[in-house]
Structure formats: C-alpha cells, structure tokens
Scaffold this active site. Structure first.
Site: not given
Lengths: 507, 507
Positions: B473, B86-87, B489, B73, B333, B81
C-alpha cells in the site's frame, strides 16, 4: 505524526556518528552549522520563478519595504508559462460587473469553484483568493495592464466575471509587472536554475544554491554555482509540471509525449520536486487538467484556444458522426474535456468534435483572422457546404441548429442546461466558422500544500517550514478535481502578494 | 529533468563551501563519506513493516539465499494493518476456480481492475501482479494459511475469483507468514521506528536510522537510536496513511477525524513521507478509497464489513426514504461509496442505506451471529415489520423486493446491471436480516512510484534509487482511481516477493 521529533532525533543522533556521517542523512534531522555556507549574494526576499506569482510577489515585497528583492529565472526570458497563457482574470464585484449590471460576490465565485473541485478543494484558500481577487486586478491595472472593455462568462462560472487582456494573452500582464519590477529596483536574474535549498540547523530555509548561465535547450550550466541567501523569506513561484512527461505520466499514463500541451517548455516542475525533498506535502498531483478549447490542428495554446473560449457561449459543439451536440459548451473544463475525448471512430481513433459559430460573431474575436489565415479554422457559406465538407449527416445537423436557435430564442437550453445569458440574440446563421476540438494538457491542480499566508507546510508536523513560501501553480489543493478557467491568474497574483505581505509583516 | 546533474553539482558545490556547509543541503547532491556511519547492525536484507508485503518479502529473501534478514516494526505487535483486513485474496486460474467451473485469466482480472482504475492505473504493474497472483496464493497455502472452500465474487470483478481466510481476516495469512519467518531465522524487531534513510556518497540507500523501544501510544522512544545497514537491499513495506488525518485531509478535506477508518492505528504513512524526502515520486495520493461495506453502527472494520462483502451478491441495498434500490450492490468500491454517501435527509445529514438479506443466506457467514449479538444488525420476521421499524414506505419496498426476485429468476438485473451469478436461486424471503451502510476510509491508492522489480524511482532521473525497494500500500499507481476488493493482498504478497527476488538475483 503527533509531533516533530527534530530535537530529540538530533541529540541522540549526534552521539551515534561523527560529522562526516552527519551529511549522509536525508530528512528532517538534517542539520549543520549555519556558518559553513559562503553566501555569494544576500537579499531580503528571493523569489524563484518570474510568472504572475513571482512578479506580483516582488512588487508587493518592494512596496512593503523590502530593501532588496531578487527573482531567479531558469529560462532565458522572463514571464514563465504565464506569458503565454490566455490572459483571463476572474474577479467578483469589479467595475466591469457594475457596468454590465452583473450581481456577484466572493461567495458566489467560491461556490462555482467548489462545484468544479468536486468536493476536495481547499475552501479557505479559495475564499482568501476570491476576497482579494479585485485587489489583484487593481495591481495589474495600476502597473498598466490593458483589458478588453467587456466581460466573458467562462465554463463553470455562474455569471460573467472574466476580464481578458487586450492582447488576449498573459503577456499583457507579465510585461507591465516586469517593467514595474525593474522600476522598483528588483534584481532579475535569468538563466539561473535552482539546484537545492539551504537550511539552517534549526530547519529554517535560509537560501538556495543555483546554477548560473544555464542553457535550457542543452541542459548545461556554464557559469559557477552560487549560494543565494534570503534573509526574510524565499518564495517558490515555479509553476506547474505539464511539460514534464515522466511526472505527468506517473499520474496519468495516457498523457504521453504525443499528447499536446499548451504550456511553455520550462513548465517541468523541478521547484516542486525540490520542495517535496524538503518535506513539503504533495496535494492533488493526480489531478491534471486538459484544456477543452484546444485544437488538434495547431501546436500548444495556439490561436484557437482563446478564440474558442470567447465563442463557446454562442456556439455549438457537435459530434461529427451524428451532427448532434454532446455537451454543455460552457460546462467546467473536466466535464468538457472528458466529453470531447469520447469523440472517436469505430477503431477508437480521435474523431474531433466541431465547434460551429456564426461568422459575424466569431469575427469579433481578435484571433479569428489568424485562425483562418493559418488554416486551423474554416469558413462556410452554408450549412450544406459545412456538412458536406466534414461528412456530417445534414438533416440531423440542420435539426440540431434549428433546435439550438429555439434555445437562444427562449433563453433556455433544454439539451444540456447551458446558461444562455451570453448567447442572447446570437442565433446560429450563415456564414459559419468551424474549428476542431481536442483537449491538451493545460494545468496541474496539484502541488505543495500551503496555508493562507502562503507558507509551505511540513509533512511531519503540519507546521510551516520556516522561511519557505509558495504561490501559484506550484501549490496544490486550491482547485481540486477541476480548475475553472480564469481562476489561475487571480490565484497567482493574490498568493504572490500574500506571501510578500506575510514576509514583510514579520519585519 | 533531462538528466541527473549529480556529479556536476557535487563537484562545483565542493568548491563553494566547506564540509560543515555540505551538511546543510537537502536534495540529490547530498553526499558524504560512507565511512562515517557507525553501524549497530548489518543484515543482507532489511524490511520496514510487518504486514503481508514485509513478511512475504522476508520469506522470499531467505528462500533465495539471504543469510540475514531483519524486519523492523514500529508497533508492539507484528502484522500491521494487514492483520485486521478482510483476508480476501483474488487470483485467476486457481484450484477453486477449476472446482467451481469458472473461466478466468490474468488478462480478465487486469481488465476488471483497469476499469475500476478509470484509465490511470499502471497496467504493466497490474499485469505483473495478476500473472503472479496464484504463486502468491501458493506461498500462503504453503506456510499454512487456511481458506474457505468456496469463492466469492466481489464488487467490480467479472467472475468469482476471491478466496477468503477461514477466520475472515488477514491474520489468517499474517500469522502463518510470521511463523514461517521465525522458522527461517528472520530477525523480527518490534517497537522500532524508522527515523530516516542513510545514503552513501553515490546516492545508494545503505540503511536506516531507527528509534528503539518505541511506544506508539505515547510517541516516545526509550531506547537508543541505532543505525541498521542493509548490504543487499532495503524494502519499505510500511502501508498506507488512512489513519493520518492531516495527510488524508490534505487530499480530501471531507475525510476529517470524525470520519471512521477501518485501518489499524499505525497506518500513518511515515515511511511514505521519508521516501518522498529522498526524492521518490508521489503518485495518486489524492485517491483515497472508502469501503462501501462498512457500518455506521460500529467502529473500524468491525463485524459488518466482511458480513456485507459476503452477502452483497444476494442482497439489495435500499434507500430508506424511498424503499428503492439505488446502486449495483457489487459495483466497484468508489461507485458504491459515492452512491451511499448520497443517502441524506433534507438537512443533508447522513440517512444510511439499508442492506436487506434473507436470513437463511445471511446466517451462512460466520459473522452473522456477532452482528446480531452486538446490535449492529437486526432480524425481522416479515417485510412489514422491517419497513415499519425503519419507516420505509412499505408498498414501494414490497414492489422492489418482488421486482428483484424477478431478476434472480431471470438471471438479469434490469435496474443496475448487477451480475446475478452468485445470486442464483437466492430469492429474498423472510425472515430478513438488515445492516446499515456508510463508507469508512479504507485504502490509499497513492504512494511512491515503483517499477516492475519493486524498485523505487527517483523524481529527477526516473531511474531506480539504488538499494531502495517498496511493496504494497505504500506504493502508488497500481490501482488508480478505485481499487477492487481482494486485490490488495495479492499485490502485497507478489510485490514483496518480487522485491526480494530482484535483490537476491543481483547477488
């Protein structure tokens, strides 16, 4: 992403591994002695690809003092996909616009293009091309290209500004450019395929490795591999990837092998892929344009495409099922292609739209006879006959034709807001000519990112990759979501010229 | 493009130049002895990036028998990120759907996603993720992630199928995953930045070179460079590039540094760029999503985003100038972001839309208090007061609220076709809460192309690049033009698990 870590990376790296390990690395830290390469040939300027961009770049390099210029072409013939394109060239403030009394400017042309680009086009590049488009046209005229003595108004253009070669084909430009190259002593090598780039230890692109005596159909190279050095600059003018089914399906899974393409077989994008491996920035590769003027009744660009482009302004496109218009016939390409693709039967199968034109106007296009001869277009003496042949509801069709003729009369399209400038006095009257419409894969807006000097930019630093230039369809960002018709040739010619000017100005 | 010319190229090439020259090449012919690399560390599985994908991959590798797994990392903290997202987790046929009586299936979820993807999404990948989404959720639950005891119906989803962590944040998942990694003995190395890949002479990715003790803020690595070997597989889980302004502006020039982003600072895409240099296929990079639930009154994801996502189903978004609704508040979106961006004053400056919610419903979201406390949302006792404060025409606003309450009553939105399932009984009544809406750069649909085993594909052959996997992503193609909320997710977790399963199944 804030800076290149090239130098630091190289130093600390060399401590870690031996010379053999060095070669195992891919990426920007790749480095080696410049002296290890045995060059087979050396030129001032090396150009990969022999379409509009490559040929214009070669001429401009020679005219700006290059001693030696070579063009490397993988196919057996020169001209690339350019040689079979529509030969349409948009430019503002040209002699024909003056003759026809058309008010235009680079700003107006850019504004039309930005609208089609849906907000993501590179405005600075568009301005550069529009500002030099007339100059590019002059190069074509200067080497002997012949154009029709009238302008056309293509979809998405707010005024007529499009020249077209008398042969209605890009070869009307590539052939004179090719002859000029020969005259100027440009070395033209065919059946020579780029393998990869050769970089110096400072990262500069110094040349390329190529396969020779390459046979495209068999994908076999029978000659030796060669290393070609470009002492002043290397220009990639390798075109789009419309014929690379895997790459285009990666962007749009609907563009399967079954979907037609107007492009030459060689438009497979290896040059683009090699530049990405070097760290070029991929831009807009997801935006692939289909030509809304193509016919499902013939292969490739065929005879219908140019015929339709010429006739759209004074024709109607109708949905077969309803007999009604469904689009502005000169909207931008994406708008029209999307509208045409919606013409389907109840099972979702294509039910192509029909373009109806008065025969007396249609016949003015040089392809009209061939369209009829080869059975990809049809002539009808009356609207009844036409409607019966395609099983169109006659009443609705008749009402639509009458309504449209009212728009011709009043100079205003109340249905779709089509500009009626080029339709003036051209009423729809029997006998009629009909062609069918179904989009074909035509152009890749995406490619590598360049600056206004045609230098290819590095994805990590944003700075130019030294020694490397690109021009034409292999670059991305200029057009955005949709490219306007006749804006590719000016881009190719101007950016090819730009690359050579920048290379030669550096000395 | 028909086949890899690796072997032939390598042979003929070796004749031409010496060993030093060999290293000057970039591209697929790059080749060297495997023995030259001095490995500092060796693991079965090496993972770059510590967000959802990376952490899930590490756990799954361990659970499938890997002896040694390392996560690399670049940032000082783990979680990437993902930790600040927003979980929200969408899955079909879950316990909560059963509880709430919601009929759903992987097919339905895929169908919703394909619609948002506008025809260019990779259906096979979507099916793979949807089929395993519940399993991914079970992993989260198994390691101790806590979720709200109700489902949400997010924009573009035809049914409620979205779980959300009790902390309304991705950290509610990354932290339990991280703890599980520690428990399983996964080696977690922070401040370690990927420099480049290391390949064997047969093209297989064998490992990576990293910079150690890397300080992101200063972009300086104070430790030695190290070579890390992955004997079974290397998984790239490095995320998107929303915070790489240059790269996002290359795709969309309007996404300047001034435009906000919801992402963590480290989302700059170096991992993606390194894979492109290796010959990975860039897919859909031009499609960058802005979040339509963000507020112009705070930085980043802030407090409003989750508050809005929760409240959209029982709220109205209105144009300030007219007092009227202008969109389906739970459309996908892209549809909403485009609609919100059209809210401008006469000079073209942003005039953000307002989201109006009954206070009693708004207050049920855990962020509501903070939204008020930090002055990024406001409470009004009456509609008159609200209208006066924002200079909204009161009559029009009153009429709109009454009309909308009729839709709540009848369960049908006559204006924009919004699904009213989650709005049932939730009339708009004083007191009201208001937040302002303006999109922020949120997610990169584009990335490298992978297959359903999470293997990265080679641009020249279309075959997997041996040894190289990617998940989350950093990959592209799954979503297409627009990604539905709460579908990231499950994709990250499922594809991370998939990569490790494929690696370990090979043995």
């Amino acid at each position: 992403m804030k800076r290149s870590s090239y130098d630091r990376g190289r130093r600390s790296f060399l401590k870690g591994v031996g010379a053999a390990g060095l070669a195992a690395m891919a990426g920007p830290t790749l480095a080696a002695s410049d002296e290890g390469v045995e060059w087979d040939q050396t030129y001032d300027v090396v150009i990969v690809g022999s379409g509009f961009s490559g040929l214009a770049a070669a001429i401009e390099a020679k005219r700006n003092g290059a001693n030696s210029v070579a063009i490397i072409e993988k196919m057996p013939v020169f001209g690339g996909n350019s040689a079979i394109n529509g030969g349409l060239y948009a430019a503002p403030q040209t002699p024909l616009q003056k003759e026809e009394g058309v008010t235009d400017s680079p700003d107006t042309m850019v504004s039309d293009q930005l609208k089609a680009g849906r907000g993501i086009a590179d405005e600075a590049l568009l301005r550069h091309v529009a500002a030099h488009a007339r100059e590019g046209l002059e190069l074509c005229l200067d080497v002997g290209a012949k154009f029709h003595p009238y302008l056309q108004q293509l979809g998405g253009h707010s005024v007529p500004r499009t020249y077209q070669t008398t042969v209605s084909c890009g070869a009307g430009i590539t052939q004179p450019l090719y002859k000029e190259c020969k005259k100027l002593g440009v070395i033209l090598v065919n059946r020579a395929k780029l393998k990869h780039f050769i970089r110096a230890s400072n990262g500069q692109v110094e040349g390329i490795a190529i396969e020779t005596r390459y046979y495209y159909d068999r994908d076999v190279a029978e000659g030796p591999q060669k290393q070609i050095r470009a002492t002043k600059g290397l220009i990639m003018a390798t075109g789009g990837f419309s014929q690379n089914v895997r790459l285009r399906m990666a962007q749009d899974p609907t563009l399967t092998a079954d979907v037609g393409s107007t492009n030459a077989a060689g438009a497979t994008g290896e040059g683009l892929l090699q530049m990405l491996k070097l760290g070029a920035i991929p831009v807009h590769m997801a935006h692939i344009q289909s030509g809304p003027w193509a016919s499902p009744d013939e292969g490739g660009f065929g005879y219908v495409s140019n015929y339709s482009i010429f006739n759209f302004p004074h024709s109607i496109a109708i949905e077969r099922k309803s007999g009604k218009r469904f689009m502005n016939e000169i909207a931008d390409r994406k708008t029209r292609a999307d509208a045409e693709l919606a013409n389907r039967d109840d099972q979702g199968n294509p039910d192509p739209a029909l373009m109806i034109t008065s025969y007396k106007h249609a016949a003015k296009h040089p392809n009209a006879k061939k369209v009829l001869k080869y059975g990809v277009g049809w002539k009808f003496d009356s609207l009844e006959e036409l409607a019966k042949n395609y099983q169109i509801p006659f009443k609705a069709l008749k009402a639509q034709v009458d309504e449209y003729n009212g728009y011709v009369e009043n100079g205003k399209d109340e249905q779709f807001g089509k500009s009626m400038t080029k339709a003036k006095g051209k009423y729809l009257e029997p006998p009629f000519m009909v062609v069918r419409l179904w989009p074909k894969v035509h152009y890749c807006q995406g490619g590598v990112m360049i600056n206004q000097d045609a230098q290819v930019l590095d994805s990590e630093t944003g700075e130019p990759i030294m020694g490397l230039y690109a021009a034409g369809e292999v670059t991305g960002g200029v057009h955005g979501v949709s490219r306007l018709g006749s804006c590719s040739i000016p881009e190719c010619i101007v950016m090819g010229m730009t690359a050579s000017r920048h290379i030669m100005a550096k000395g």
